[in-house]
Enzyme design. Structure first.
Site, PDB file in Angstrom:
ATOM      1  N   GLU A   1       5.426  23.850  36.895  1.00 46.65           N
ATOM      2  CA  GLU A   1       5.175  22.873  37.950  1.00 46.65           C
ATOM      3  C   GLU A   1       6.431  22.019  38.124  1.00 46.65           C
ATOM      4  O   GLU A   1       6.953  21.495  37.141  1.00 46.65           O
ATOM      5  CB  GLU A   1       4.017  21.967  37.560  1.00 46.65           C
ATOM      6  CG  GLU A   1       2.683  22.667  37.397  1.00 46.65           C
ATOM      7  CD  GLU A   1       1.609  21.708  36.924  1.00 46.65           C
ATOM      8  OE1 GLU A   1       1.143  20.893  37.738  1.00 46.65           O
ATOM      9  OE2 GLU A   1       1.266  21.755  35.732  1.00 46.65           O
TER      10      GLU A   1
ATOM     11  N   ARG B   1       1.060  27.939  21.898  1.00 47.16           N
ATOM     12  CA  ARG B   1       2.161  27.104  22.377  1.00 47.16           C
ATOM     13  C   ARG B   1       2.963  26.568  21.198  1.00 47.16           C
ATOM     14  O   ARG B   1       2.502  26.550  20.060  1.00 47.16           O
ATOM     15  CB  ARG B   1       1.650  25.967  23.248  1.00 47.16           C
ATOM     16  CG  ARG B   1       0.830  24.927  22.533  1.00 47.16           C
ATOM     17  CD  ARG B   1       0.296  23.889  23.504  1.00 47.16           C
ATOM     18  NE  ARG B   1       1.371  23.223  24.208  1.00 47.16           N
ATOM     19  CZ  ARG B   1       1.214  22.502  25.305  1.00 47.16           C
ATOM     20  NH1 ARG B   1       0.016  22.377  25.837  1.00 47.16           N
ATOM     21  NH2 ARG B   1       2.240  21.905  25.872  1.00 47.16           N
TER      22      ARG B   1
ATOM     23  N   LYS C   1       4.744  15.224  29.797  1.00 54.01           N
ATOM     24  CA  LYS C   1       5.451  14.617  30.933  1.00 54.01           C
ATOM     25  C   LYS C   1       5.027  13.171  31.135  1.00 54.01           C
ATOM     26  O   LYS C   1       5.853  12.287  31.360  1.00 54.01           O
ATOM     27  CB  LYS C   1       5.174  15.421  32.207  1.00 54.01           C
ATOM     28  CG  LYS C   1       5.725  16.835  32.193  1.00 54.01           C
ATOM     29  CD  LYS C   1       5.204  17.628  33.378  1.00 54.01           C
ATOM     30  CE  LYS C   1       5.622  19.082  33.287  1.00 54.01           C
ATOM     31  NZ  LYS C   1       5.022  19.896  34.347  1.00 54.01           N
TER      32      LYS C   1
END
Length: 702
Positions: A232, A447, A457
């Site tokens: 994104e 992950r 973020k």
């Protein structure tokens, strides 16, 4: 005003929520009346938090205020006890505007007085599991558990969703037993699946058209492996993304395939040009070249056309429930789920034309997610110009809708994603099959997380806005731009990702393992230079005034790799820690009683007289605890865990002249000090170096 604020907080509203409510005059008046009405039944202190939440939701959603007293009484008398019942009550009064309200019909429509016992829930879940027992035993924990949830909830309309989920989990555990290693790991055959054999992957849904669609896909791709990296563009990539980049691009490269860089640009509110640019820069910095750079927005028209088709097929509908109503496992079913197809088509077209306000309508898909949540949103309204398409669209697709369809459009063979997206695998396959389009295979992997840092973020933005770090590329962060600025070579990051490997389980790694990979690369690639961080002036009184020129090897272990020259004069500088006036046992450096040799010069100096007189940037891990985001480790939040010594600026440091022509990001080993990299803020008159890593693993030594 103060009395009303107190009234609102007395029913469980936070002070902030109460103040926001006061700003809305109509809502404030309705809520005040609702509370007053309820207090007539229970007394001033009888309205508890659960009742207060229902009163607030009722007041905020009720259109016809003449029904306010009736509904307030129903809530106060414990006839309406859940959000599901409240939704049914609001629907009932909306569809029955005439007085008087038929109490019996109201009670039946809202489940008033119905008590769902634990035994009923147990029996309903048992019945559903029995129906799917054969497939459950075959697929075990890869079975779509959302299907069980959906069917159990349909049988028990007024039951608590959480209780149903707990019962499903318990009965599945009783049937299958604890998860085995085989349940947690992918089967070996999945890891070697080739293009055209997607249907052999466990969990892949085969339809009557699967083979025909695969055949057409193979005609287009020629059997080539195709992957994609789909970030994104609303933030800077971090160390976790490095693993995703390596896996997606690396898997394609290892199989002579191609990998796309696709921006998942479906949320125009948070996307900025700097993120698009930085993402591509970081992918290329790591050494990978995308086969093509694409955007989800490239497919907006096609995605819209597919959404229309989804409605026509009866798999999607326009809904008017608010966002807050859809949160959690107890979200009430949409009263618009069964609206006529033609009506949804008209309303979706009106959404596209901008005839609804934001939040007034969404397009939802008729499916149950693996976590039990029903009917995910496919399109929502946002009156925000888009980075690529400008004002052309005011409706934007969601991740759950866009992701698999863009993969299909680009003929991706393997959708590689992190473990948290496993809960979306069934929806991925469902949507492709519902639209009868080619369906790639989805593989999940664990992950990568690092201790002593944050990569979220949202949290990095807080650090920037709080002035704790300068920007996304502050060398104390573990974003890729920050690591580049700190001096981490891309090869070291790639080696680290390879060393960590690809597993199903989540990996949490210590920063020193990454730093070890950095040292391995810099030891072979960073030329040596001499530097002192805290200089102590030394005058060699018996050395001639004229300076000598010394040739110093760039790599002492292999002098054939080059050398540079440094001047040797009467005045030199050593580290303050290399001299002590009082000799101590075990101290091997310069003292009045102990001479030392000068590296590269071939001279030995001794102290004759001591005269006492009247930037570098040094980096360390940023947080004091291993897991700054863990409330059990850091109860007051990650901002309270900042290491106050994470930034040390040393402005008195001196470096030999060989670094004078260095370019930004050039790296050096300052002998006996550490590895350093030239910072972009450097000027011709003032060089700034960031310490990349220490020479040894112990961060306390320099």
């Amino acid at each position: 005003m103060a009395d009303t604020l107190t009234l609102f907080t007395s029913i469980g509203l936070s002070e902030q929520k109460a103040k926001e409510t006061l700003k809305n005059e109509a809502l404030s008046s309705a809520l005040k009346d609702a509370i007053t009405q309820a207090q007539h039944v229970h007394g001033v202190s009888g309205v508890d938090k659960a009742m207060g939440v229902l009163l607030y939701n009722m007041a905020s959603r009720l259109k016809d205020t003449k029904r306010l007293a009736f509904l307030s009484d129903s809530i106060a008398q414990r006839k309406i006890c859940t959000e599901l019942q409240l939704t049914a009550a609001l629907d009932f009064v909306k569809s029955h505007p005439q007085d008087p309200i038929n109490q019996k019909e109201f009670d039946e429509a809202c489940g008033v007085g119905l008590v769902i016992t634990p035994e009923q829930i147990e029996d309903a879940v048992e019945s559903v599991i029995k129906k799917h027992k054969e497939q459950l035993l075959k697929e075990r924990y890869r079975f779509n558990m959302g299907l069980l949830m959906g069917e159990a909830r349909s049988a028990l309309k007024w039951a608590d969703g959480k209780v149903i989920k707990n019962e499903v989990d318990m009965q599945v555990l009783h049937l299958l037993g604890p998860k085995t290693e085989a349940d947690l790991e992918k089967k070996p055959k999945e890891d070697v699946a080739v293009n055209g054999e997607n249907y052999t992957t466990e969990g892949y849904v085969v339809t009557p058209n699967t083979m025909a669609l695969l055949k057409k896909h193979l005609e287009i791709t020629g059997g080539q492996i195709r992957t994609r990296f789909p970030p994104e563009p609303n933030g800077i990539l971090h160390i976790g993304h490095a693993k995703a980049i390596n896996f997606n691009f690396g898997y394609a490269k290892a199989n002579n395939g191609i990998c796309f860089l696709r921006y998942d640009d479906t949320n125009p509110e948070k996307e900025e040009e700097k993120y698009f640019t930085a993402i591509k820069d970081m992918v290329e910095w790591l050494g990978y070249k995308p086969y093509a750079v694409t955007h989800a927005s490239d497919n907006f028209q096609q995605l819209y056309d597919l959404a229309v088709d989804l409605i026509r097929r009866g798999h999607a509908y326009v809904c008017h429930q608010k966002g807050e109503e859809l949160k959690g496992h107890n979200a009430p079913p949409s009263p618009w789920r069964d609206r006529p197809i033609e009506e949804s088509l008209v309303l979706f077209e009106r959404m596209k034309k901008g005839l609804f306000a934001e939040g007034e309508a969404t397009l939802r898909m008729k499916m149950v997610m693996e976590d039990g949540k029903m009917d995910p949103v496919a399109y929502r309204i946002k009156y925000t110009p888009h980075h690529c398409t400008g004002d052309e669209w005011c409706i934007y697709p969601t991740y759950d809708y866009t992701h698999c369809l863009c993969d299909s459009i680009e003929n991706i063979t393997h959708s590689l994603c992190t473990k948290e997206f496993q809960a979306r695998r069934s929806s991925y396959y469902w949507l492709c099959n519902a639209l009868d389009v080619y369906c790639p295979v989805q593989w999940e992997y664990g992950r990568l997380n690092l201790t002593y840092t944050v990569v979220s973020k949202r949290k990095i933005i807080k650090l920037v806005e709080s002035g704790i770090v300068r920007d996304w590329d502050d060398p104390r962060l573990f974003t890729l731009t920050a690591l580049r600025r700190r001096g981490f070579p891309p090869e070291a990051i790639n080696n680290f990702c390879a060393r960590v490997g690809v597993t199903v389980s989540q990996t949490t790694t210590e920063p020193h393992l990454l730093e070890s990979c950095v040292r391995d690369v810099l030891n072979d690639t960073a030329p040596r230079a001499m530097a002192v961080l805290e200089p102590l002036k030394v005058t060699i009184i018996n050395l001639p005034e004229n300076s000598l020129v010394l040739r110093v090897p760039d790599f002492p272990a292999n002098e054939a790799q080059g050398s540079h020259t440094v001047p040797f004069t009467r005045t030199i500088f050593i580290e303050q820690s290399d001299f002590r006036e009082v000799m101590e046992k075990g101290y091997k450096r310069l003292t009045p009683e102990q001479p030392v040799g000068l590296r590269h010069a071939g001279y030995v100096i001794s102290v004759q007289k001591v005269i006492k007189p009247a930037g570098q940037v040094h980096k360390q891990p940023q947080f004091q605890h291993k897991h700054p985001e863990d409330p059990s480790e850091v109860p007051n939040g990650f901002l309270s865990d900042i290491n106050p010594n994470s930034l040390q600026v040393i402005s008195s440091a001196l470096v030999d002249t060989s670094v004078k022509g260095a370019k930004v990001f050039d790296k050096f080993q300052f002998e006996r000090v550490g590895y350093f990299s030239l910072d972009p803020d450097s000027t011709a008159d003032k060089l700034i170096f960031n310490r990349t890593v220490t020479l040894k693993e112990d961060p306390g030594k320099i």
